[in-house]
Structure formats: structure tokens, C-alpha cells
Design a protein around this motif. Structure first.
Motif, short mmCIF file in Angstrom:
data_model
loop_
_atom_site.label_atom_id
_atom_site.label_comp_id
_atom_site.label_asym_id
_atom_site.label_seq_id
_atom_site.Cartn_x
_atom_site.Cartn_y
_atom_site.Cartn_z
N UNK A 319 0.64 -1.35 -0.09
CA UNK A 319 0.05 -0.15 0.00
C UNK A 319 0.82 1.21 -0.21
N UNK A 320 1.80 1.40 0.75
CA UNK A 320 2.57 2.59 0.93
C UNK A 320 3.44 2.82 -0.65
N UNK A 321 3.67 1.78 -1.38
CA UNK A 321 4.23 2.00 -2.74
C UNK A 321 3.33 2.40 -3.48
N UNK A 322 1.94 1.81 -3.56
CA UNK A 322 0.98 2.46 -4.47
C UNK A 322 0.38 3.88 -4.15
N UNK A 323 0.56 4.21 -2.81
CA UNK A 323 0.21 5.46 -2.63
C UNK A 323 1.15 6.76 -3.06
N UNK A 324 2.27 6.39 -3.02
CA UNK A 324 3.32 7.31 -3.41
C UNK A 324 3.47 7.23 -4.81
N UNK A 325 3.28 6.08 -5.70
CA UNK A 325 3.40 6.25 -7.04
C UNK A 325 1.96 6.99 -7.71
N UNK A 326 0.89 6.52 -6.84
CA UNK A 326 -0.13 7.30 -7.37
C UNK A 326 -0.09 8.90 -7.16
N UNK A 327 0.42 9.18 -6.18
CA UNK A 327 0.71 11.01 -5.89
C UNK A 327 1.66 11.22 -7.13
N UNK A 328 2.71 10.49 -7.27
CA UNK A 328 3.69 10.82 -8.20
C UNK A 328 2.98 10.98 -9.48
N UNK A 329 2.05 10.00 -10.03
CA UNK A 329 1.43 10.00 -11.16
C UNK A 329 0.32 11.18 -11.15
N UNK A 330 -0.02 11.76 -10.29
CA UNK A 330 -0.89 13.03 -10.08
C UNK A 330 -0.13 14.15 -10.67
N UNK A 331 1.08 14.21 -10.43
CA UNK A 331 2.01 15.44 -10.64
C UNK A 331 2.58 15.03 -11.89
N UNK A 332 2.76 13.98 -12.62
CA UNK A 332 3.78 13.57 -13.70
C UNK A 332 3.32 14.42 -14.98
N UNK A 333 2.08 14.69 -15.08
CA UNK A 333 1.67 15.48 -16.24
C UNK A 333 0.70 16.57 -15.95
N UNK A 334 0.81 16.99 -14.71
CA UNK A 334 0.10 18.15 -14.15
C UNK A 334 0.83 19.38 -14.81
N UNK A 335 1.94 19.33 -15.60
CA UNK A 335 2.62 20.47 -16.27
C UNK A 335 2.14 20.75 -17.38
N UNK A 336 1.32 19.99 -17.89
CA UNK A 336 0.81 20.11 -19.42
C UNK A 336 0.06 21.50 -19.48
N UNK A 337 -0.88 21.79 -18.57
CA UNK A 337 -1.78 23.13 -18.57
C UNK A 337 -0.84 24.45 -18.54
N UNK A 338 0.10 24.35 -17.47
CA UNK A 338 1.01 25.50 -17.28
C UNK A 338 1.63 25.79 -18.71
N UNK A 339 2.51 24.66 -19.08
CA UNK A 339 3.24 24.60 -20.42
C UNK A 339 2.59 25.24 -21.47
N UNK A 340 1.28 24.85 -21.65
CA UNK A 340 0.41 25.47 -22.71
C UNK A 340 0.33 26.95 -22.65
N UNK A 341 0.09 27.31 -21.11
CA UNK A 341 -0.25 28.79 -20.86
C UNK A 341 1.11 29.73 -21.07
N UNK A 342 2.06 28.98 -20.93
CA UNK A 342 3.19 29.77 -21.08
C UNK A 342 3.53 29.97 -22.64
#
Length: 428
Positions: A319-342
Motif C-alpha cells: 500500500x505505501x508504494x501504491x500511494x506514493x506512485x499514485x501521488x507521483x502519477x498525479x503530478x507527472x503530467x500536471x505540467x501540461x496546462x502550465x506549459x500550454x499557458x506559457x
């Protein structure tokens, strides 16, 4: 000579959106369904992880290479007509994957899936935006971005269930038949004539070819915009590698059957989509008064995904691994919107669409295509779990690119402002 076209009604506009969104789902379902059957293909054809990764990466490679020429062809030949042909091509190619007898035949089928899907993102959203008022454009664009993640979830989840009960060939058959049915419905309901009053028609907007050619250098005119392209592409590398290999990771590390692995991987894909929407919302809110914070959001997401995913894949299964991987996955492509705006803020409004196509190209060539393939090659050498420990390092380079872009952001804005002022002072 025909009379003026009737205005597009609100009901018809939403019907166009629903059907276009449906084809978007078909696009990503056909693209990502392969990931759900990786374990079955590996066992039946004795494929290496590099070969499996290439079957996923070739689609993104074709999308990246052909986006520009096929989008230009669509503007000349007719956007609706082009969308229908594209959907038929990727659906028939997906059906071809269902009857493939070897890796070579499957690779050819996936190659043609990429050809069919190459311009759907740019042309599909152009059709949708043409029938809605300008005040809804940001909302609709954001929905389309999230729709890609949702289609990926459906492709992996449904694919895993179908493969478990009917075999991997039926996973491709179901996706192909779904796409053909939608393409037929789209061709009947959405036509160039019905959209004539809202759009410039098959030929595109008159007079845009000359100005676009003169404005193209502005797409690469500042350090900041180049950094936005690079940072976005590298984060896409990480996100797509995770998306492609998550079913196999869950199968090998947690012993999940294809159906359960597909469903679980679909949840991770949904998390990626939520992160994309959330990153854009945070970027808009924080950057409203302080534009530099858009870069800060991208930097935080890059560093956060690096830290969380590296820590997560160092842990044993649980479970700890899946939680950390899930949180990392949440941020992995969260840069798409900021990059487009820039990118939009650093390029002339007259070539905003071309700037977004350039960003799409960077995402494809730096992320979508190499992400799954490079991860597969690493997995062949050191094992999949070890490979997944290494690939988050690309976020370090992405974070440095965003930091460099932030440092030169003011210079980029000044350069764009000076160029715009100079253009406005030219005699007309």
C-alpha cells in the motif's frame, strides 16, 4: 448561388461536441488498449519488453511526425471529411491488430493507428471551437485534454476485462468496431455545410497562409518558449511511460490478472487526467496576477513527481508504494496546462494554434514516442521495476528547463512586445 447558412443552434453545437468527444475517446481507447494486453502478447509471441514498448511508441511517433501536414491537409480538404477518414483509418487498423499473426503485422497495424490518429487532436478541437462562443473555449479545451485521459482509462480497463474473458484479439476488435460506428454516425450528423456559418469552411480562414509563414520564427524566438516545449515533452515522457507499463508492473510485482491489472492501471490513468486538469486550474488561479507563478507550478510538479515516484519505486510492493506512485502519477503530467499557458503567452496570438501544434509535436517526439520504448529497453537490461526507478530522473531535467524558462520569462515577454509593436507600426 446559395443563400446564407443558418446559424448553428446551441443544441446542434452540443451534439457536435458529444460526437467529437466520442471520437476522441475512440482515439485514445484504440491507442491505449494495447497496454492492457502486454502480458498476453509477451507470453504468446515471446516478445521482449523493447518490442512491446515499440508497439506503443510507434503510434505516438506517427502522431508527432504527421500532425502538421495532416492538419494542413484537413484545412484545405475539409475538417469534417478529414476527421471521418481519420477515424475509419485508425478503426480499421485496430481491427487489423486483432487478426495479427506476428509482431511485424502488429507493428504495421499500430503504425496505421498512429497515421489515422495523427491530426485528430488539432482538427477535432478546431471543429468543436468553431461552433461555440469564444467564452467557452478554455472550458472546452480543458475537457478535451481530460477526455484523452478518460479514453485511456476506458481503453486499458475495458481492454483488460475483454482480454480476460474473450482473449486479447477481441480487445482490438471491440475498439475497432466502436470507432467505425462512431465514424459512420459522425459523417451523417456533422457536415461541412452545417458548419459553414460558424467556420471559414474547408479552405480554412482566408489569408492565413502568408502571415503564418512570416510568423513561424516567433515560435522559437525566446529561451523561455523553448524551455516550455522541452519541459512539457520530458514530463510527458514520464507520464506516458507510466501509463504504458503500469499494467505490466501490476502484473509482475503484484500478480494481478490482466483484467484486474487493467482496471487498476486505468485508475492510475484517471489520476493522470485529474492532475492535468488540476495543474491547469492552479496555474490559472496563481498566475492571474503573478505570471511567474505559472513557471513555479510547473517546477513544483516536476520536482514533486521526481521525489514521489523515486521514493515509491524504491519501496517493496504494498500500500505505501501504491500511494506514493499514485501521488507521483498525479503530478507527472500536471505540467501540461502550465506549459500550454506559457507557450501562448510567449507567442503571437496570430499563430496561437500553430504554437499549440508545436507543443504537441514536442510532447510527441520527446515524450509520447520514446517514453514507453525507452522504458522497455531499460526493462530488458535491468528489469521493469528497476527501469521504473530510473525514468523519473527525466523530471529533474524538466524542472531545470522550467527554472531556466522562468529566469528568462521577462526577456521573452519584452521581445514579443517589441516585435508586436514593430508589426503594428508597419504601413498597411
Amino acid at each position: 448561388m446559395t443563400g446564407p447558412a443558418e446559424p448553428v443552434t446551441r443544441r446542434y453545437a452540443w451534439l457536435v461536441f458529444v460526437l467529437s468527444f466520442g471520437l476522441l475517446l475512440s482515439d485514445y481507447m484504440s491507442r491505449q488498449v494495447l497496454n492492457a494486453v502486454f502480458p498476453l502478447l509477451k507470453a504468446e509471441w515471446l516478445l521482449t519488453d523493447a518490442q512491446l514498448g515499440s508497439l506503443s511508441g510507434v503510434v505516438a511517433l506517427m502522431v508527432g511526425v504527421l500532425t502538421f501536414p495532416l492538419s494542413l491537409l484537413a484545412d484545405r480538404w475539409g475538417r469534417v471529411r478529414s476527421l471521418v477518414v481519420a477515424a475509419v483509418v485508425w478503426s480499421l487498423a485496430t481491427l487489423g491488430c486483432a487478426v495479427s499473426a506476428s509482431y511485424g503485422q502488429m507493428f504495421l497495424g499500430r503504425f496505421m493507428v498512429g497515421v489515422g490518429e495523427a491530426a485528430y487532436g488539432s482538427v477535432g478541437i478546431a471543429v468543436v471551437l468553431s461552433v461555440f462562443p469564444a467564452r467557452l473555449r478554455a472550458t472546452l479545451s480543458g475537457t478535451f485534454i481530460a477526455g484523452g485521459a478518460f479514453g485511456s482509462v476506458l481503453g486499458v480497463s475495458i481492454g483488460g476485462v475483454v482480454a480476460q474473458h474473450l482473449g486479447w484479439r477481441w480487445t482490438f476488435a471491440v475498439m475497432g468496431l466502436f470507432g467505425l460506428a462512431l465514424a459512420a454516425l459522425y459523417s451523417v450528423v456533422v457536415t461541412e455545410r452545417k458548419l459553414a456559418s460558424a467556420d471559414a469552411g474547408p479552405g480554412g480562414t482566408p489569408g492565413t497562409r502568408g502571415p503564418v509563414r512570416t510568423l513561424l520564427p516567433r515560435l522559437f524566438s525566446s529561451v523561455s518558449v523553448l524551455c516550455a516545449y522541452v519541459g512539457s515533452g520530458l514530463q510527458m515522457f514520464l507520464a506516458m511511460a507510466l501509463l504504458a507499463w503500469m499494467p505490466s508492473f501490476l502484473d509482475r510485482s503484484y500478480g494481478l490478472a490482466p483484467a484486474k491489472a487493467g482496471l487498476a492501471a486505468g485508475a492510475f490513468a484517471l489520476i493522470t487526467g485529474i492532475g492535468m486538469v488540476g495543474g491547469g486550474m492552479v496555474c490559472d488561479r496563481l498566475g492571474r496576477r503573478k505570471p511567474h507563478l505559472k513557471w513555479t507550478v510547473a517546477i513544483v510538479c516536476s520536482v514533486g513527481s521526481l521525489t514521489l515516484l523515486t521514493a515509491g519505486f524504491q519501496l517493496p510492493p504494498g500500500t505505501p508504494q501504491l500511494v506514493l506512485v499514485g501521488l507521483g502519477t498525479l503530478l507527472s503530467n500536471a505540467t501540461a496546462g502550465p506549459a500550454a499557458a506559457m507557450v501562448v503567452s510567449l507567442t503571437p496570438a496570430a499563430v496561437a494554434a500553430t504554437a499549440m501544434a508545436t507543443l504537441t509535436l514536442a510532447n510527441s517526439l520527446l515524450g509520447l514516442a520514446p517514453g514507453p520504448a525507452v522504458t522497455g529497453m531499460l526493462a530488458d537490461r535491468v528489469g521493469l521495476h528497476a527501469a521504473l526507478r530510473v525514468i523519473p530522473l527525466v523530471s529533474l531535467v524538466a524542472g531545470l528547463a522550467f527554472a531556466l524558462g522562468r529566469r528568462h520569462y521577462d526577456k521573452g515577454l519584452v521581445s514579443l512586445s517589441a516585435w508586436s509593436l514593430g508589426k503594428s507600426e508597419l504601413p498597411t
